[in-house]
Scaffold this motif. Structure first.
Motif: not given
Length: 555
Positions: A427-455
């Motif tokens: 958000a600081t460097v301007g690469g992501m809108a503030a209203d997208k933060a929660d959605a991006v975080k949710t997507a990142a957590v959902a992708a973790l099991p594919q990398q062997g990290v069972f969040y």
């Protein structure tokens, strides 16, 4: 008979006349070790107040720290008094006072879960401070009330479970941070660590008996300030930083803050969600630490310890301190390095001087924190080892089982911190809108099991880790002892605690009627039923009494 009676009476009289030593040479070691531990915690706490919560210096140095100093002074003096009475009662000069101070886990919880969200929501640091005071207010009463049921819990819970979950806290939240800090600046960290190890584990005595903790801090300061001559800047110290620190020099005494406590009740709904489970956490942690002290040879009354924590926390709260007091992990460590009664009282005096005169910021500018980190790692090593050394060898698997929820909680914290930092940076460097933060975080957590990290597994297993570790450890011990009925009882308690979110959940409630984590609660209930059936069948006795039922079929 009369001779025996007379001897006993004479022995009792001698013990009552016994005057324990208030200070020993070992108290210097413990004072510099424990004192620097307290100093680190106060420095971190001050940093949270000033740089995370953005509280004004007038509030931090004029209200909060003086109240904190009063609370900790009362606590350390009281535990020095308990140690004196125990030494007098037993006729021993090797009694070590319980270490106490601000609860480190709660320091971060009340900052990031209570005070920071409310400060951001209201835009007023005073509102955040008031909410923190209310949080401690409720925790204090939970401790005082819980002190009367804690002895019963200690009586029915195996030592391996109590010390195992304590070792989990020690290995993760106590040891890992200082260990990582040491390796980030190894020129200071590893050198200071070696100085401490060769003395406290190796038995090496330094010149004129100078405490190892003081030698390590002096060496760290010499390396840090000396590196500035070569432009290396190890430890991040500077003359300019020292000069700026003197701006907070002064004298402030604690003042009543009752009005701020009651004004924070407007946030009661948010506060109770965490105050109740963490009050129970405090209860269990204090029991663990009393058990740890008893394993080291010093038996303290659990009810008086918990009640004292609640009372001094309440006094601190009413004077403006939003951080709760706790008996610390580490009694065996301070005792092993020679701590007795005096180190506790001396630490209380030190804290008052630091807090009331605004010296904290000056020390932060003079001493590299990494020079103190090895002391915390040493304590973590000792507590982790104690769990195995003071329990039966066959209970070792149960101790390891008790560690696992803490490993999960620590790993989840690292991931959460990384994700939060990434979102902020994006958000600081301007690469992501503030209203997208929660959605991006949710997507990142959902992708973790594919990398062997069972969040999600870390989240569920690590929720309420200290209770989770205690329950799993107790189940493990009783299964090893083939006492399936008691194992069943602890599994049933685990089901109830999980249903309401005290274990394996991040919030207290009933989750729409089916429990906060219904699948885990159900699994514990099924485990309890199975173990209960096993206890009634009497598996071992059944096999022994009816070998014909289990013989191989005739050909």
């Amino acid at each position: 008979m009369s001779t025996l009676t007379g001897t006993a009476g004479s022995s009792d009289l001698n013990k009552s006349d016994f005057k324990p030593a208030l200070w020993t040479s070992g108290d210097w070691n413990a004072f510099f070790g424990f004192g620097t531990n307290i100093l680190v915690n106060m420095l971190v706490l001050t940093g949270l107040l000033r740089f995370v919560l953005k509280m004004p210096d007038s509030l931090v140095f004029g209200r909060i720290l003086p109240a904190l100093g009063l609370m900790m002074c009362l606590s350390t003096f009281y535990y020095a008094y308990l140690a004196y009475r125990l030494a007098q009662k037993t006729g021993r000069n090797d009694v070590c006072a319980l270490p106490s101070g601000v609860s480190v886990p709660h320091m971060f919880i009340v900052t990031f879960v209570i005070m920071l969200p409310i400060t951001l929501k209201t835009g007023d640091p005073l509102k955040g401070w008031s909410a923190g005071l209310v949080w401690v207010f409720f925790q204090s009463f939970i401790l005082m009330i819980g002190g009367f049921i804690a002895p019963f819990i200690r009586k029915i819970t195996p030592r391996a479970a109590l010390l195992g979950t304590l070792a989990g806290v020690s290995v993760t939240f106590i040891s890992m941070r200082p260990a990582l800090e040491m390796y980030m600046t190894p020129q200071i960290g590893l050198v200071c660590f070696a100085i401490i190890l060769v003395s406290w584990f190796g038995g090496v005595k330094y010149w004129r008996g100078i405490p190892a903790g003081l030698v390590a801090i002096a060496a760290g300061m010499i390396i840090a300030w000396g590196s500035n001559l070569f432009g290396l800047g190890l430890g991040g110290l500077s003359i300019a930083g020292v000069g700026a620190a003197f701006a907070n020099f002064g004298f402030s005494v604690p003042l009543p803050a009752v009005g701020y406590v009651f004004s924070g009740f407007e946030f009661l709904g948010i506060i109770l969600v965490t105050a109740v489970p963490f009050g129970i956490y405090d209860l269990v942690e204090a029991m663990d630490n009393v058990e740890s002290a008893e394993a080291a040879g010093d038996e303290y009354p659990t009810t008086r310890v918990l009640t004292a924590d609640g009372v001094v926390s309440l006094i601190g709260c009413l004077m403006g301190n939003p951080f709760i007091n706790a008996v610390y992990i580490g009694h065996p460590g301070w005792k092993a390095m020679g701590g007795r009664i005096g180190y506790s009282a001396a630490t209380g005096i030190m804290v008052v001087v630091l807090a009331w005169f605004g010296i904290i910021s000056v020390l932060l500018a003079l001493v590299p924190v990494v020079a103190i980190s090895p002391i915390l790692l040493y304590i973590g090593m000792l507590i982790g080892a104690q769990a195995f050394q003071t329990t039966p060898v066959k209970h070792a698997p149960a101790i390891v089982l008790a560690l696992t929820p803490h490993l999960a909680a620590w790993a989840k914290l690292q991931i959460d911190t990384m994700l939060a930092s990434t979102m902020t940076a994006a958000a600081t460097v301007g690469g992501m809108a503030a209203d997208k933060a929660d959605a991006v975080k949710t997507a990142a957590v959902a992708a973790l099991p594919q990398q062997g990290v069972f969040y999600h597994g870390l989240e569920v297993m690590g929720g309420g880790s200290i209770l989770g570790g205690l329950i799993l450890g107790a189940i493990g011990v009783f299964i090893i002892e083939r006492d399936f009925e008691k194992a069943s009882a602890f599994a049933l308690v685990g089901a109830v605690l999980t249903y309401f979110g005290f274990m394996h959940g991040e919030a207290v409630g009933i989750g729409g009627g089916f429990g906060v984590t219904p699948a885990v609660a159900l699994a514990y209930a099924v485990m309890a039923a199975g173990l209960f059936v096993a206890s009634k069948l009497g598996t071992t006795e059944h096999y022994a009494a009816h070998p014909e039922m289990h013989a191989a079929p005739a050909e």
